[in-house]
Scaffold this motif. Sequence first.
Motif, short mmCIF file in Angstrom:
data_model
loop_
_atom_site.label_atom_id
_atom_site.label_comp_id
_atom_site.label_asym_id
_atom_site.label_seq_id
_atom_site.Cartn_x
_atom_site.Cartn_y
_atom_site.Cartn_z
N SER A 158 51.41 -83.28 54.31
CA SER A 158 51.42 -82.03 53.56
C SER A 158 50.59 -80.95 54.26
O SER A 158 51.01 -79.79 54.37
N GLY A 191 58.92 -73.27 46.03
CA GLY A 191 58.77 -74.65 46.46
C GLY A 191 59.93 -75.53 46.07
O GLY A 191 59.80 -76.74 46.02
N GLU A 192 61.08 -74.92 45.81
CA GLU A 192 62.21 -75.74 45.39
C GLU A 192 63.09 -76.24 46.52
O GLU A 192 63.98 -77.03 46.32
N LEU A 248 62.94 -78.26 50.21
CA LEU A 248 62.11 -79.03 51.14
C LEU A 248 62.36 -78.58 52.56
O LEU A 248 63.38 -77.92 52.85
N GLU A 285 66.88 -79.72 51.88
CA GLU A 285 67.32 -80.30 50.61
C GLU A 285 66.48 -79.74 49.46
O GLU A 285 65.31 -79.40 49.64
N SER A 286 67.10 -79.66 48.29
CA SER A 286 66.35 -79.15 47.15
C SER A 286 65.39 -80.21 46.62
O SER A 286 65.69 -81.41 46.66
N LEU A 287 64.26 -79.75 46.13
CA LEU A 287 63.27 -80.65 45.54
C LEU A 287 63.87 -81.37 44.34
O LEU A 287 63.66 -82.57 44.16
N MET A 303 65.98 -84.24 45.47
CA MET A 303 65.15 -85.32 46.00
C MET A 303 64.48 -86.09 44.86
O MET A 303 64.45 -87.31 44.86
N LEU A 304 63.96 -85.38 43.86
CA LEU A 304 63.32 -86.05 42.73
C LEU A 304 64.33 -86.86 41.92
O LEU A 304 64.02 -87.96 41.46
N VAL A 327 63.47 -86.59 55.19
CA VAL A 327 63.05 -85.18 55.22
C VAL A 327 62.59 -84.78 56.61
O VAL A 327 62.97 -83.73 57.14
#
Length: 121
Positions: A7, A40-41, A43, A47-49, A52-53, A74
């Motif tokens: 991060s 932050g939506e 990545l 790809e969208s967060l 991924m979630l 990622v």
Amino acid sequence: RTFKILSTAECAHAKSIYAIWKNTQRAPAKFDALFAELGGEILEGGESLADMLQRLEHLDGNMCLNLIELGLRVESAAFDLYRNLADRSEDFETMETLLTIAQAEKGHMRILIKALAQCAA
């Protein structure tokens, strides 16, 4: 710990991308203000967060291993993105920055691979 390290590195990449972007603007916003505004939506690999979630919610088995595999996905997508952008760049400095980030993404993949040993513990 591994994801905290990654991060921090990704924030440094954001600053490198900002440096490229700000050179194309007449009156660019300051990095911290602009970064704070981003939702932050998406990545780094594109790809969208949310996607991924959602994928993470449906995974069974060793969650440590699942997280490492998603992280590798990622980082691999980010490597491809920066490498392709560098290939398309007509500005040498931009190309060099993007290639540096692409190489760092490979390093992130190595960090994740080393972290696999923690999943067996």
